[in-house]
Design a protein around this motif. Structure first.
Motif, PDB file in Angstrom:
ATOM      1  N   MET A 191       9.916   1.368 -12.440  1.00  0.00           N
ATOM      2  CA  MET A 191       8.906   0.419 -12.005  1.00  0.00           C
ATOM      3  C   MET A 191       7.985   0.054 -13.159  1.00  0.00           C
ATOM      4  N   SER A 192       7.184  -0.979 -12.978  1.00  0.00           N
ATOM      5  CA  SER A 192       6.307  -1.443 -14.042  1.00  0.00           C
ATOM      6  C   SER A 192       5.147  -0.467 -14.230  1.00  0.00           C
ATOM      7  N   PRO A 193       4.538  -0.474 -15.427  1.00  0.00           N
ATOM      8  CA  PRO A 193       3.375   0.402 -15.658  1.00  0.00           C
ATOM      9  C   PRO A 193       2.251   0.150 -14.662  1.00  0.00           C
ATOM     10  N   ALA A 194       2.029  -1.119 -14.293  1.00  0.00           N
ATOM     11  CA  ALA A 194       0.949  -1.424 -13.355  1.00  0.00           C
ATOM     12  C   ALA A 194       1.224  -0.813 -11.988  1.00  0.00           C
ATOM     13  N   ILE A 195       2.481  -0.905 -11.520  1.00  0.00           N
ATOM     14  CA  ILE A 195       2.836  -0.310 -10.232  1.00  0.00           C
ATOM     15  C   ILE A 195       2.712   1.208 -10.301  1.00  0.00           C
ATOM     16  N   ILE A 243      -5.125   3.251   9.422  1.00  0.00           N
ATOM     17  CA  ILE A 243      -4.989   2.275   8.344  1.00  0.00           C
ATOM     18  C   ILE A 243      -4.384   0.967   8.849  1.00  0.00           C
ATOM     19  N   ALA A 244      -3.599   1.026   9.922  1.00  0.00           N
ATOM     20  CA  ALA A 244      -2.921  -0.187  10.427  1.00  0.00           C
ATOM     21  C   ALA A 244      -3.867  -1.370  10.647  1.00  0.00           C
ATOM     22  N   PRO A 245      -5.057  -1.187  11.250  1.00  0.00           N
ATOM     23  CA  PRO A 245      -5.944  -2.352  11.420  1.00  0.00           C
ATOM     24  C   PRO A 245      -6.366  -2.984  10.094  1.00  0.00           C
ATOM     25  N   TYR A 246      -6.548  -2.159   9.063  1.00  0.00           N
ATOM     26  CA  TYR A 246      -6.905  -2.702   7.747  1.00  0.00           C
ATOM     27  C   TYR A 246      -5.738  -3.523   7.172  1.00  0.00           C
ATOM     28  N   THR A 247      -4.527  -3.060   7.416  1.00  0.00           N
ATOM     29  CA  THR A 247      -3.345  -3.783   6.940  1.00  0.00           C
ATOM     30  C   THR A 247      -3.285  -5.176   7.559  1.00  0.00           C
ATOM     31  N   CYS A 286      -7.633 -18.007  -7.176  1.00  0.00           N
ATOM     32  CA  CYS A 286      -8.227 -16.886  -7.909  1.00  0.00           C
ATOM     33  C   CYS A 286      -8.481 -15.731  -6.935  1.00  0.00           C
ATOM     34  N   GLY A 287      -9.053 -16.072  -5.775  1.00  0.00           N
ATOM     35  CA  GLY A 287      -9.278 -15.053  -4.755  1.00  0.00           C
ATOM     36  C   GLY A 287      -7.981 -14.507  -4.191  1.00  0.00           C
ATOM     37  N   LEU A 288      -6.935 -15.349  -4.153  1.00  0.00           N
ATOM     38  CA  LEU A 288      -5.642 -14.923  -3.616  1.00  0.00           C
ATOM     39  C   LEU A 288      -5.084 -13.736  -4.392  1.00  0.00           C
ATOM     40  N   LYS A 289      -5.278 -13.740  -5.712  1.00  0.00           N
ATOM     41  CA  LYS A 289      -4.795 -12.615  -6.520  1.00  0.00           C
ATOM     42  C   LYS A 289      -5.404 -11.306  -6.027  1.00  0.00           C
ATOM     43  N   GLY A 290      -6.712 -11.317  -5.797  1.00  0.00           N
ATOM     44  CA  GLY A 290      -7.370 -10.114  -5.314  1.00  0.00           C
ATOM     45  C   GLY A 290      -6.936  -9.730  -3.910  1.00  0.00           C
ATOM     46  N   GLU A 291      -6.766 -10.727  -3.036  1.00  0.00           N
ATOM     47  CA  GLU A 291      -6.359 -10.437  -1.662  1.00  0.00           C
ATOM     48  C   GLU A 291      -4.940  -9.878  -1.605  1.00  0.00           C
ATOM     49  N   LEU A 292      -4.064 -10.400  -2.458  1.00  0.00           N
ATOM     50  CA  LEU A 292      -2.702  -9.852  -2.512  1.00  0.00           C
ATOM     51  C   LEU A 292      -2.722  -8.415  -3.015  1.00  0.00           C
ATOM     52  N   GLY A 293      -3.630  -8.134  -3.945  1.00  0.00           N
ATOM     53  CA  GLY A 293      -3.775  -6.754  -4.406  1.00  0.00           C
ATOM     54  C   GLY A 293      -4.230  -5.841  -3.287  1.00  0.00           C
ATOM     55  N   ASP A 294      -5.183  -6.323  -2.473  1.00  0.00           N
ATOM     56  CA  ASP A 294      -5.647  -5.528  -1.337  1.00  0.00           C
ATOM     57  C   ASP A 294      -4.506  -5.272  -0.355  1.00  0.00           C
ATOM     58  N   LEU A 295      -3.665  -6.295  -0.138  1.00  0.00           N
ATOM     59  CA  LEU A 295      -2.537  -6.127   0.773  1.00  0.00           C
ATOM     60  C   LEU A 295      -1.506  -5.167   0.202  1.00  0.00           C
ATOM     61  N   VAL A 304       1.084   0.547  -0.377  1.00  0.00           N
ATOM     62  CA  VAL A 304       1.089   1.785  -1.172  1.00  0.00           C
ATOM     63  C   VAL A 304       0.464   2.928  -0.384  1.00  0.00           C
ATOM     64  N   PHE A 305      -0.602   2.632   0.359  1.00  0.00           N
ATOM     65  CA  PHE A 305      -1.278   3.659   1.160  1.00  0.00           C
ATOM     66  C   PHE A 305      -0.313   4.224   2.207  1.00  0.00           C
ATOM     67  N   HIS A 306       0.354   3.330   2.942  1.00  0.00           N
ATOM     68  CA  HIS A 306       1.311   3.793   3.956  1.00  0.00           C
ATOM     69  C   HIS A 306       2.454   4.579   3.319  1.00  0.00           C
TER      70      HIS A 306
END
Length: 276
Positions: free
Chosen positions: A1-5, A33-37, A54-63, A68-70
């Motif tokens: 996997m990539s270093p960032a992942i 955690i499911a409701p946050y997902t 620009c905000g989409l990048k951050g929101e995709l990271g949150d998703l 990763v959490f699950h």
């Protein structure tokens, strides 16, 4: 996997480490955690709707963090890990795109959709056959894999599309309009009979379900249509409040319903670039 992942996976593992991890993250479960997902998925959609890339990048990271959490919690219970999640979706994409990775052909988006649905139907049949070996009482359904945790409007659309794929569908939008009139008449009848709450709830549900069917036959996504209707109402109501505030300051009184309606119509008339 990539270093960032890899870095993200390491951060999540550290947060869940019983020796010095985050107390909040440590007490979480799949259920908490499911409701946050779900919330993060909607925030992604909201950023797209606002063209906030620009905000989409951050929101995709949150998703992504939710995935990763699950996966981390699953790994702790020896169920699966993030690599297995990636492998599963890779295999699914290969299997469902034989026109790209195999010998099949699909020259238009509609042909791709039909192929996708055929493959999904075969997968459901295979899963149903496997389940039948474990539980002979279970009767497989074409609706089995439509999750109950979808937003209600979105789930209604999926249920209807699945049923339509088996031929259980209205011939055209006009036929749905007739059904819509029938459902409205049934609500009127219930209201005339005294409006018993359970019956009104049932009839209103039928009306809303029929509205979703109408949107589907018109090629309009119900979730998107209601999202836009909400935004339009909010925008107009805020404009009405601004006018009402000016009027209140001038006249020192509360507006009547007729005055509110007049202000509402004024707000609508001012929106020359949008119908409705």
């Amino acid at each position: 996997m990539s270093p960032a992942i890899d870095r993200l996976l390491d951060i999540m593992a550290r947060l869940r480490d019983a020796d010095g991890g985050c107390p909040w993250d440590l007490e979480q479960t799949f259920e908490t955690i499911a409701p946050y997902t779900i919330e993060e998925a909607f925030e992604v959609a909201d950023a797209i709707d606002r063209a906030d890339y620009c905000g989409l990048k951050g929101e995709l990271g949150d998703l992504l963090l939710q995935v990763v959490f699950h996966a981390q919690m699953a790994s702790e219970r020896a169920l699966f890990d993030f690599a297995a999640v990636c492998e599963a979706i890779c295999e699914k994409m290969l299997r469902r795109h034989p026109h790209v990775f195999g010998e099949a052909s699909a020259g238009t988006p509609s042909e791709v959709v039909r192929s996708w649905e055929r493959i999904k139907a075969a997968e459901r049949q295979a899963e149903a056959s496997a389940a039948a070996l474990l539980d002979a009482v279970t009767v497989p359904s074409a609706l089995d894999d439509i999750t109950k945790r979808l937003p209600t409007l979105m789930r209604a659309q999926k249920l209807q599309r699945r049923a339509a794929g088996l031929g259980f569908d209205w011939p055209d939008a006009r036929a749905v309009l007739a059904k819509l009139a029938e459902e409205i008449a049934e609500i009127e009848a219930e209201m005339a009979a005294g409006g018993e709450p359970a019956r009104l709830t049932d009839e209103l549900g039928d009306l809303l379900f029929t509205c979703v069917n109408l949107g589907r036959k018109l090629g309009v996504d119900g979730e998107t249509a209601l999202l836009h209707a909400n935004a339009k109402f909010e925008r107009r109501f805020r404009a009405l409040e601004a006018l009402l505030d000016d009027a209140a300051r001038q006249h020192r009184r509360t507006a009547s319903l007729d005055e509110l309606e007049a202000l509402w119509q004024a707000v609508k008339a001012a929106e020359t670039d949008e119908p409705g």
